[in-house]
Design a protein around this motif. Structure first.
Motif, PDB file in Angstrom:
ATOM      1  N   ILE A 371       7.922   6.402   8.742  1.00 55.02           N
ATOM      2  CA  ILE A 371       7.627   5.727   7.476  1.00 55.02           C
ATOM      3  C   ILE A 371       6.139   5.920   7.247  1.00 55.02           C
ATOM      4  N   GLY A 372       5.797   6.913   6.420  1.00 55.78           N
ATOM      5  CA  GLY A 372       4.404   7.305   6.289  1.00 55.78           C
ATOM      6  C   GLY A 372       3.942   7.943   7.580  1.00 55.78           C
ATOM      7  N   SER A 373       2.905   7.395   8.185  1.00 56.14           N
ATOM      8  CA  SER A 373       2.412   7.922   9.462  1.00 56.14           C
ATOM      9  C   SER A 373       2.978   7.167  10.662  1.00 56.14           C
ATOM     10  N   THR A 460      15.623  10.815   5.833  1.00 56.31           N
ATOM     11  CA  THR A 460      15.047   9.594   6.383  1.00 56.31           C
ATOM     12  C   THR A 460      16.114   8.688   6.992  1.00 56.31           C
ATOM     13  N   PHE A 461      15.741   8.026   8.070  1.00 60.50           N
ATOM     14  CA  PHE A 461      16.669   7.114   8.753  1.00 60.50           C
ATOM     15  C   PHE A 461      16.931   5.844   7.948  1.00 60.50           C
ATOM     16  N   LEU A 462      16.187   5.644   6.853  1.00 58.18           N
ATOM     17  CA  LEU A 462      16.387   4.449   6.027  1.00 58.18           C
ATOM     18  C   LEU A 462      17.771   4.425   5.384  1.00 58.18           C
TER      19      LEU A 462
END
Length: 591
Positions: A371-373, A460-462
Motif C-alpha cells: 500500500i504505497g511504500s 492488489t491484495f485489497l
C-alpha cells in the motif's frame, strides 16, 4: 399451574443472585452497567492474551520448534478447536457447581500458568531444540522432543483450558448484571453483547498488530510476555468490580436434568404402551389403569404441546425405575432442544469464517501486498474485519437498532433470530465475493503468464479484503446475536452452558472446514486426476469452485434456518400464551 410457577419465580428472582460475599444481591447496588464495564475491559485483555499467540503460533512452531508445516497446522487447529470446545466445560461448571465469578478466576489462573510456562520455554535455550543454521533447516533440523516437547504441550493446553473456561464464564457473567424483568435491563443486556464483540475486536487489533510485530522483531519471549502481562493485569481489574457484581447461584447439573427427562420420557412411553395392553387383556385392572391415565392427562394439560413426547416424563410410572421429574424440568429441556437448531445452523457460518485464516491468507500472499511504500504481511489481513467490526458495532447499537425500533414499534427492533439470519446471509455473500475475486486473481495470473510462477501477481491484495469485510460483518451479527439468543432463551439453570454453544459452534466450524477440504479432494480426485485443492501452487487450485460450493451449502443452510426460525416462539411469547390459556381455563371454570 405454570403461570403460578412463573409468578413465583419472578417474585423470588432477587434470591437467585448474591454478592461476592455470598449475601443476597441488592437492587441498585449490585449489577448494572458499571459492573458489566469491568467485564468488557477484562475481555479486551483476555482476547489480546489469546490471539497474540494463536494468530502467529504457526510461525513459532515451524521456525523455533522445527515442526513440519503439516504438523504445525494440526497443532494450531487442535489448540484453537480445543480452546473453544472447552468453553462448554466452563459454562457447565458455572451452572452446576461453581459461579461464573469463580470459574473466571480459576480459568484466568490456569491460563496465566500456561503462559508463564511458554514464556520460560521461549526464553530458555535449554528448553528449545538446537538452532539450525543450514539452508535446508526443515529437512535436517530435529524438532523439539522429549521433556521439552512435553513442556510445550503442557503450556499450550493449560492456555486452551484457561481460554475455554473464560469464554464459557465471562460473557454470561456480564449478562447477569442486567435486570431481565424490565425493558431497560433487556435493552442494556443486548447492548452488552454487542459491545462484548466490540471488545473482542479491540483485543484482536492489538494482538495482530503490536503483539505480532514484537514477536517477529523482538523475540517470542517478549510476545508470550505480553500475553502473560495482559492476563495477569486482567485478574485484579476483574476483582476491582467484585463489590458491584451480582452473581447467579449454581442450581445443579443441567446435563443431569436433560438426561433424566429424556430417560423418563422414553421409559414411560414403553410402560404406557404396556399399561394399555394390560387394560385390553385384563378387565379387572381397567378402573385403576383408567384412573392413572386420567391423572396423566391432567398433568399433560399443564404442559405445552410442543415436543409432546417429553410430556410423558411426568406421567405416573409403573416400572421399577423411577426419576424425580417435574413439569418445570420438562419445559426447560424442551427449550434446550428448540434452541439447538440455531447452534447447528451457525456451524456452516463459522466454517466460512475459517477460510479467513487459511485460503484467504494464501490468496493474498500471491498478490501485491504493498500500500504505497508500505508492505503489509498477509497474516495481518484480519485487521480489516477487526476494524470494520469496531466501526459497525457502535453504529449498530446507536443508529441501526433505534431506527429499527421506530420502524417495527417493538422493544428489540431486530430480533435475535433476525440478527443471526443477517449474519448467515452475509456469509453467503462473502463466499460469492470470494469466488469472484479468485476468478479475477487467476485471470490476472493467466494474462501475466505467471500461473506457474511464485512471483507476486500484478493485482492488489485489497481485492481479498472484500470477503474479509463481509465475513467480519457476518461475525458481528451472528456472534452477538447467538450469545444474546442463547442466554435469553435458555432456562435460568442452563444459561452459561447455552451461551457457550456460541464458542462450540466456532470450533465445529473449524473442524467442518478441514473435513470439507478432505471430502472435496477425495471426491474430485476420484473423478479427476487432480483434486481441486492439491499441490503447492495456489494458481493450479480450483479454489473458486470450492468457494462456490461453500456459497451453495451456506444458501441451503440459510433456507433451512429460515424455515425453522419462522416457527420458533420466543420465551416471552410462550409465557403469554400460557397466561392466556390459564385465564381462559379460570374463566370457564368460574375460578
Amino acid at each position: 399451574m405454570l403461570l403460578q410457577d412463573v409468578e413465583c419465580q419472578i417474585s423470588k428472582s432477587s434470591c437467585r443472585y448474591v454478592s461476592w460475599r455470598n449475601k443476597p444481591a441488592v437492587e441498585g447496588q449490585h449489577g448494572g452497567i458499571l459492573a458489566a464495564s469491568f467485564v468488557l475491559v477484562v475481555e479486551v485483555l483476555e482476547n489480546l492474551a489469546y490471539l497474540a499467540n494463536a494468530s502467529n503460533l504457526v510461525l513459532y512452531l515451524s521456525k523455533f520448534m522445527h515442526f513440519s508445516p503439516s504438523r504445525c497446522s494440526n497443532i494450531v487447529s487442535n489448540f484453537m478447536g480445543t480452546a473453544f470446545v472447552l468453553a462448554l466445560l466452563g459454562g457447565f461448571l458455572a451452572d452446576a457447581f461453581f459461579t461464573t465469578y469463580c470459574i473466571y478466576l480459576i480459568s484466568a489462573t490456569i491460563e496465566l500458568t500456561g503462559l508463564v510456562i511458554l514464556t520460560l520455554q521461549a526464553h530458555a535455550r535449554s528448553l528449545k531444540p538446537e538452532s539450525c543454521l543450514s539452508a535446508n533447516r526443515n529437512d535436517k533440523c530435529q524438532h523439539v522432543e522429549g521433556g521439552n516437547e512435553a513442556v510445550l504441550f503442557i503450556g499450550l493446553y493449560l492456555v486452551a483450558l484457561g481460554v475455554g473456561g473464560i469464554k464459557g464464564s465471562l460473557p454470561p457473567h456480564g449478562a447477569e448484571q442486567f435486570d431481565e424483568e424490565t425493558a431497560q435491563g433487556r435493552k442494556q443486556r443486548s447492548s452488552f453483547f454487542n459491545y462484548y464483540v466490540f471488545c473482542l475486536a479491540c483485543g484482536a487489533l492489538i494482538a495482530v498488530t503490536f503483539a505480532v510485530w514484537v514477536e517477529d522483531n523482538k523475540g517470542w519471549q517478549w510476545g508470550f510476555g505480553i500475553s502473560t502481562m495482559a492476563i495477569l493485569i486482567s485478574i485484579p481489574i476483574f476483582l476491582l468490580g467484585s463489590t458491584f457484581y451480582r452473581i447467579k447461584l449454581p442450581t445443579g447439573s443441567p446435563i443431569t436434568t436433560i438426561c433424566k427427562v429424556l430417560a423418563a420420557a422414553s421409559i414411560n412411553t414403553f410402560s404406557s404402551n404396556a399399561r394399555t395392553a394390560v387394560v385390553s387383556t385384563n378387565p379387572s385392572s381397567t378402573s385403576n389403569s383408567m384412573q392413572t391415565i386420567e391423572e396423566d392427562n391432567k398433568v399433560e394439560n399443564s404442559l405445552t404441546e410442543e415436543l409432546s413426547f417429553l410430556n410423558r416424563a411426568v406421567m405416573n410410572k409403573s416400572t421399577f425405575i423411577t426419576f424425580k421429574v417435574n413439569t418445570k424440568q420438562v419445559e426447560e429441556v424442551k427449550i434446550v432442544l428448540k434452541i439447538f437448531p440455531v447452534f447447528i445452523s451457525t456451524i456452516m457460518l463459522n466454517c466460512c469464517l475459517a477460510q479467513l485464516s487459511t485460503f484467504s491468507v494464501q490468496q493474498a500472499a500471491t498478490m501485491n501486498t504493498k500500500i504505497g511504500s508500505l508492505r503489509v504481511p498477509p497474516a495481518s489481513l484480519p485487521v480489516f474485519p477487526v476494524i470494520f467490526i469496531m466501526i459497525l458495532a457502535p453504529m449498530y447499537d446507536h443508529v441501526i437498532i433505534p431506527l429499527a425500533r421506530k420502524i417495527t414499534k417493538t422493544e428489540m427492533g431486530i430480533t435475535h433470530l433476525q440478527r443471526i439470519g443477517i449474519g448467515l446471509f452475509l456469509s453467503i455473500m462473502a463466499m460469492a465475493v470470494a469466488a469472484l475475486v479468485e476468478i479475477k486473481r487467476k485471470k490476472v495470473a493467466h494474462e501475466a503468464a505467471l500461473m506457474s510462477s511464485t512471483e507476486p501477481l500484478p493485482i492488489t491484495f485489497l481485492w481479498v479484503s472484500l470477503q474479509y469485510l463481509f465475513l467480519g460483518s457476518a461475525d458481528l451479527f451472528s456472534l452477538a446475536g447467538m450469545m444474546d439468543f442463547f442466554f435469553t432463551e435458555a432456562p435460568f439453570s442452563m444459561r452459561s452452558l447455552a451461551t457457550s454453544l456460541s464458542w462450540a459452534s466456532l470450533a465445529m466450524g473449524y473442524y467442518l472446514s478441514s473435513v470439507l477440504v478432505s471430502i472435496v479432494n477425495h471426491v474430485t480426485g476420484t473423478f479427476r486426476h487432480t483434486p481441486w485443492l492439491h499441490g503447492r501452487n495456489l494458481n493450479h487450485y480450483h479454489l473458486e469452485r470450492f468457494y462456490w460450493l461453500m456459497c451453495i451449502l451456506s444458501a441451503l443452510n440459510f433456507l433451512v434456518y429460515v424455515m425453522w426460525s419462522k416457527s420458533y416462539k420466543y420465551g416471552s411469547q410462550r409465557y403469554d400464551e400460557r397466561s392466556n390459556d390459564t385465564r381462559m381455563l379460570c374463566k370457564s371454570t368460574g375460578v
